[in-house]
Design a protein around this motif. Structure first.
Motif, short mmCIF file in Angstrom:
data_model
loop_
_atom_site.label_atom_id
_atom_site.label_comp_id
_atom_site.label_asym_id
_atom_site.label_seq_id
_atom_site.Cartn_x
_atom_site.Cartn_y
_atom_site.Cartn_z
N ALA A 232 -26.86 -9.49 0.25
CA ALA A 232 -26.07 -10.67 -0.11
C ALA A 232 -24.58 -10.36 -0.19
O ALA A 232 -23.74 -11.26 -0.03
N GLU A 233 -24.22 -9.10 -0.48
CA GLU A 233 -22.80 -8.77 -0.64
C GLU A 233 -22.11 -8.48 0.69
O GLU A 233 -20.90 -8.21 0.73
N LEU A 234 -22.85 -8.55 1.79
CA LEU A 234 -22.27 -8.29 3.11
C LEU A 234 -22.09 -9.58 3.89
O LEU A 234 -22.89 -10.52 3.76
N ALA A 235 -21.05 -9.62 4.69
CA ALA A 235 -20.83 -10.77 5.54
C ALA A 235 -21.95 -10.86 6.57
O ALA A 235 -22.47 -9.82 7.02
N PRO A 236 -22.37 -12.07 6.96
CA PRO A 236 -23.48 -12.21 7.92
C PRO A 236 -23.26 -11.43 9.21
O PRO A 236 -24.22 -10.92 9.80
N ALA A 237 -22.01 -11.34 9.64
CA ALA A 237 -21.73 -10.63 10.90
C ALA A 237 -21.80 -9.11 10.74
O ALA A 237 -21.77 -8.39 11.75
N ALA A 238 -21.89 -8.62 9.51
CA ALA A 238 -21.84 -7.18 9.26
C ALA A 238 -23.22 -6.53 9.21
O ALA A 238 -23.31 -5.32 9.03
N TRP A 239 -24.27 -7.33 9.37
CA TRP A 239 -25.61 -6.75 9.35
C TRP A 239 -26.57 -7.66 10.11
O TRP A 239 -26.30 -8.84 10.33
N SER A 240 -27.69 -7.09 10.54
CA SER A 240 -28.73 -7.89 11.20
C SER A 240 -30.08 -7.23 10.96
O SER A 240 -30.17 -6.04 10.62
N HIS A 241 -31.13 -8.03 11.12
CA HIS A 241 -32.49 -7.57 10.83
C HIS A 241 -33.43 -8.10 11.90
O HIS A 241 -33.25 -9.22 12.40
N TRP A 242 -34.43 -7.29 12.26
CA TRP A 242 -35.46 -7.72 13.20
C TRP A 242 -36.78 -7.10 12.81
O TRP A 242 -36.86 -5.91 12.51
N ARG A 243 -37.82 -7.91 12.80
CA ARG A 243 -39.18 -7.46 12.45
C ARG A 243 -40.06 -7.55 13.68
O ARG A 243 -40.10 -8.57 14.37
N ASP A 244 -40.79 -6.47 13.96
CA ASP A 244 -41.65 -6.40 15.15
C ASP A 244 -43.05 -6.00 14.70
O ASP A 244 -43.21 -5.04 13.94
N VAL A 245 -44.05 -6.74 15.16
CA VAL A 245 -45.44 -6.48 14.79
C VAL A 245 -46.26 -6.31 16.06
O VAL A 245 -46.21 -7.16 16.96
N THR A 246 -47.01 -5.22 16.15
CA THR A 246 -47.92 -5.00 17.28
C THR A 246 -49.29 -4.62 16.75
O THR A 246 -49.42 -4.01 15.68
N LYS A 247 -50.32 -4.98 17.52
CA LYS A 247 -51.69 -4.70 17.10
C LYS A 247 -52.49 -4.22 18.29
O LYS A 247 -52.36 -4.75 19.40
N GLY A 248 -53.30 -3.19 18.09
CA GLY A 248 -54.16 -2.69 19.15
C GLY A 248 -54.76 -1.36 18.79
O GLY A 248 -54.24 -0.63 17.94
N HIS A 249 -55.90 -1.03 19.42
CA HIS A 249 -56.59 0.24 19.21
C HIS A 249 -56.91 0.48 17.73
O HIS A 249 -56.77 1.59 17.21
N GLY A 250 -57.28 -0.58 17.05
CA GLY A 250 -57.71 -0.43 15.67
C GLY A 250 -56.61 -0.24 14.66
O GLY A 250 -56.87 0.20 13.53
N ARG A 251 -55.36 -0.55 15.03
CA ARG A 251 -54.29 -0.40 14.04
C ARG A 251 -53.26 -1.52 14.20
O ARG A 251 -53.07 -2.08 15.27
N LEU A 252 -52.63 -1.78 13.08
CA LEU A 252 -51.55 -2.76 13.02
C LEU A 252 -50.26 -2.02 12.69
O LEU A 252 -50.22 -1.23 11.74
N GLU A 253 -49.22 -2.23 13.48
CA GLU A 253 -47.94 -1.57 13.24
C GLU A 253 -46.86 -2.62 12.97
O GLU A 253 -46.69 -3.56 13.74
N ILE A 254 -46.19 -2.43 11.86
CA ILE A 254 -45.09 -3.32 11.46
C ILE A 254 -43.82 -2.49 11.41
O ILE A 254 -43.75 -1.49 10.69
N ARG A 255 -42.83 -2.89 12.19
CA ARG A 255 -41.55 -2.16 12.22
C ARG A 255 -40.43 -3.13 11.87
O ARG A 255 -40.28 -4.18 12.51
N GLU A 256 -39.67 -2.76 10.85
CA GLU A 256 -38.51 -3.56 10.47
C GLU A 256 -37.25 -2.76 10.77
O GLU A 256 -37.18 -1.56 10.49
#
Length: 400
Positions: A232-256
């Motif tokens: 909250a203390e950072l300007a919107p242009a000064a940071w970004s976030h992306w969440r990626d979720v993949t599933k396969g071969h018996g596992r779930l992977e979540i990467r932020e």
């Protein structure tokens, strides 16, 4: 001769390898160097994994080779193959390979707008190439991998009693990396390497670990503070976030993925540890959940978590940053893994002189040619078998 060598190997290969210096004295040159290299390359494409197997392959295919090679003394013996490749300058052979691959890339259509021009640098050990009685360690190679093109651009061997840090600058000097994104794991996270990448007009994404203790702690603390306030203390242009979720071969992977490019933060970090052209820092939080079917019956799912920090010379958004990090691992999955599974590189006992390095180049040439041939849908190992069975198919591979 029924077939011209140019049409078999392709002018590009000949252009870049025909200038190899012959290490033999003139009176010992019973077989031409280009014939030796050509037979060896064909043998490796078709499944040969030693000089004995290459020589045997050559003898079986002698009539076919005689249609486009001058063979006044028939097929060289396995001792000749081993002796010649042990003497060929590995530096020159690797340079010829790098020049050829750069020419291949230049001839390809330009990458799509969505394709990140990522060049991943990473090392691999040929584990059984050691020679303990001679005090020789296993060969360790550092390769450059063009992720979008899925091909090896160059390789260099790590000098004895040294490590990858000394090999990265040599490898980079062989490459035209302008306007590319160079990714390296923590071993290559060094100021001098970062500066060289910038000097070569490229950008970097470097994995940051405890080998840069002060900067690692500062980056870790910076992200912890930012997360505590939910950024909250950072300007919107000064940071970004992306969440990626993949599933396969018996596992779930979540990467932020998070990127911080706030000028005040970067200025503070630069005061603590000056770093060439630092434009952002990145964080990847990965969580892997193994499904109940992949674990012991009745046991709770296994969960693995890790956090990884990165230095960047360009302020990518979080999604592009995440894609670059994922692209880096293509060198493991699409090069190193294939070399071990399809070519059994880790089991190779070729080790005398420069032979191990030069055989590694032959494998990478073979892998590239096999990948370019797309009519057969049977995997790299299947293509190698098919090429050994059919000279017509081998010609397809060689002329591709």
């Amino acid at each position: 001769m029924d077939t011209d060598l140019n049409s078999v190997l392709g002018q590009s290969v000949l252009e870049h390898f025909s200038g190899l210096d012959d290490p033999r004295v003139a009176r010992a040159q019973r077989h031409s160097l280009l014939a030796i290299v050509t037979i060896a390359l064909c043998g490796v494409i078709c499944g040969a994994e030693s000089w004995v197997e290459i020589a045997e392959f050559g003898r079986i295919k002698a009539d076919w080779f005689a249609t486009f090679l001058e063979l006044p003394y028939n097929i060289p013996s396995h001792d000749t193959f081993g002796r010649v490749f042990a003497q060929i300058s590995a530096t020159q052979f690797e340079a010829c390979f790098a020049e050829w691959m750069q020419a291949v890339v230049a001839a390809l259509p330009p990458p799509g707008a969505q394709d990140l021009p990522v060049i991943a640098l990473d090392g691999k050990t040929v584990r059984r190439s050691h020679h303990r009685s001679a005090g020789q360690n296993a060969l360790h190679l550092v390769s450059a991998w063009a992720s979008a093109r899925r091909l090896t651009l160059a390789q260099v061997a790590v000098a004895e009693k040294s490590n990858e840090i000394t090999a990265f600058p040599t490898l980079l000097r062989q490459l035209d990396v302008r306007e590319c994104l160079v990714t390296i794991d923590a071993m290559g996270c060094q100021r001098e390497i970062a500066q060289q990448i910038v000097d070569q007009e490229a950008d970097y994404v470097l994995a940051l670990k405890e080998n840069q203790e002060t900067l690692y702690e500062e980056a870790s603390d910076t992200f912890a503070l930012a997360e505590a306030s939910n950024f909250a203390e950072l300007a919107p242009a000064a940071w970004s976030h992306w969440r990626d979720v993949t599933k396969g071969h018996g596992r779930l992977e979540i990467r932020e993925h998070w990127i911080l490019s706030d000028p005040a933060i970067l200025s503070y970090l630069q005061e603590a540890v000056p770093w060439p052209a630092l434009a952002a820092i990145g964080l990847v939080k990965a969580e892997r959940r193994m499904s109940s079917g992949a674990t012991t019956a009745g046991a709770p799912p296994q969960v693995e978590r890790e956090a990884r920090y990165y230095l960047l010379s360009t302020a990518l958004d979080a999604r592009r940053f995440g894609e670059a990090v994922r692209a880096h691992w293509g060198i493991e999955n699409q090069l190193h893994w294939l070399l071990d599974v399809a070519f059994r590189e880790d089991e190779s006992r070729v080790r005398i002189g420069y032979a191990a390095e030069n055989f590694a180049v032959l494998r990478r040439i073979a892998l590239h040619l096999l990948k370019q041939e797309t009519s057969a849908r049977c995997g790299i190992r299947g293509k190698r078998l098919k090429a050994g069975w059919s000279t017509d198919y081998l010609l397809q591979i060689l002329s591709g």
